[in-house]
Design an enzyme around this catalytic site. Sequence first.
Site, mmCIF file in Angstrom:
data_model
loop_
_atom_site.group_PDB
_atom_site.id
_atom_site.type_symbol
_atom_site.label_atom_id
_atom_site.label_comp_id
_atom_site.label_asym_id
_atom_site.label_seq_id
_atom_site.Cartn_x
_atom_site.Cartn_y
_atom_site.Cartn_z
ATOM 1 C CG LEU A 39 -16.321 -7.516 50.756
ATOM 2 C CD1 LEU A 39 -17.793 -7.034 51.649
ATOM 3 C CD2 LEU A 39 -15.756 -6.510 50.019
ATOM 4 C CG ASP A 40 -9.056 -6.464 52.684
ATOM 5 O OD1 ASP A 40 -8.996 -7.510 52.065
ATOM 6 O OD2 ASP A 40 -8.980 -5.135 52.228
#
Length: 244
Positions: free
Chosen positions: A105-106
Site C-alpha cells: 500500500l502506498d
Amino acid sequence: MPNSLERLQKVIAQSGVTSRRKAEKLIAEGKVKVNNKVVTELGTKVTSNDDVEVNGILLEKEVPVYYMFYKPRGVISSIKDDKGRKVVTDYLGEVEERIYPIGRLDYDTSGLLLLTNDGDFANLLMHPSHGIDKVYVAKVKGIPSKSELNTLRKGIRSDGELLKAVGYSILSVDKQKKTTIVQLTLHEGKNRHIRRMMDELGYPVSKLKRERYGMLTLDGMQPGDYRPLTPHEVKKMRHLAVNE
C-alpha cells in the site's frame, strides 16, 4: 500451484546462517547439500519442500504464519527503509518469524495489508491472473459524474500503462466542499493505481483506504492493529485465488 523456486544462496541467507556472499562460497566449496546430495552450482534453485544442509546442519523450516495488518498512513509497506521512516514490521514486533508484506500500500494509503513468511501463498495472491477483489474507499476533490467514472472500467492510460477498476460506487457527495467519497474495486494493484487513475480523470485523491481484500475486512481493528489469520481464512483466500 507448485512451490515457488528460490536461489539456494538466497534461501541460506534468509535462514540467518550466513550472508548470501558467504553462502555462495560454501556452495562452491561443496559444503551444501540439497536432499542429501552435494550441490556446487550457484544457479541451483530449491523449494520450501527441499531439505538444505549447510556444513552438515539441516536448515530449520519456519512454520508458515499469516497476519492481517491495518496499515496507518505514513508507513512504508516494507521490512526496512533506508530513510529511517516507519515500516509495517515496526508494528509487529512480537512476531518472531521473518514476515514480509504481500503486495504493498502506498505511503499515504491506509488499510488492509497481509504479511506472511509463506512465499507460495504470497505468489498465489499476487499473481495477475488471480482476480481477487481489493476494495478501496477514496475521498476525491471535485464531483465526478457516473459517465466519467464508467471510463475506469474500460481503463485509463497513465505513463504507458492501462489502469482499470472492475467496479465503483459513489458513497457520498459534499457539494459545499466539492468532494466525493467513491468506493473502487480493483483486481490488480499497480503503483499508485487509484491515485493515477483519478488524476487522469481530473479528480485527485486526498485520502485513500483499502477496506477489503477478498473476504477479509478491517472490522473491529484500528490503525496499527494486527491479528493472525485463522486457518479458515487462509484456506478461503487460497480458494479465492485459485477459483476467481
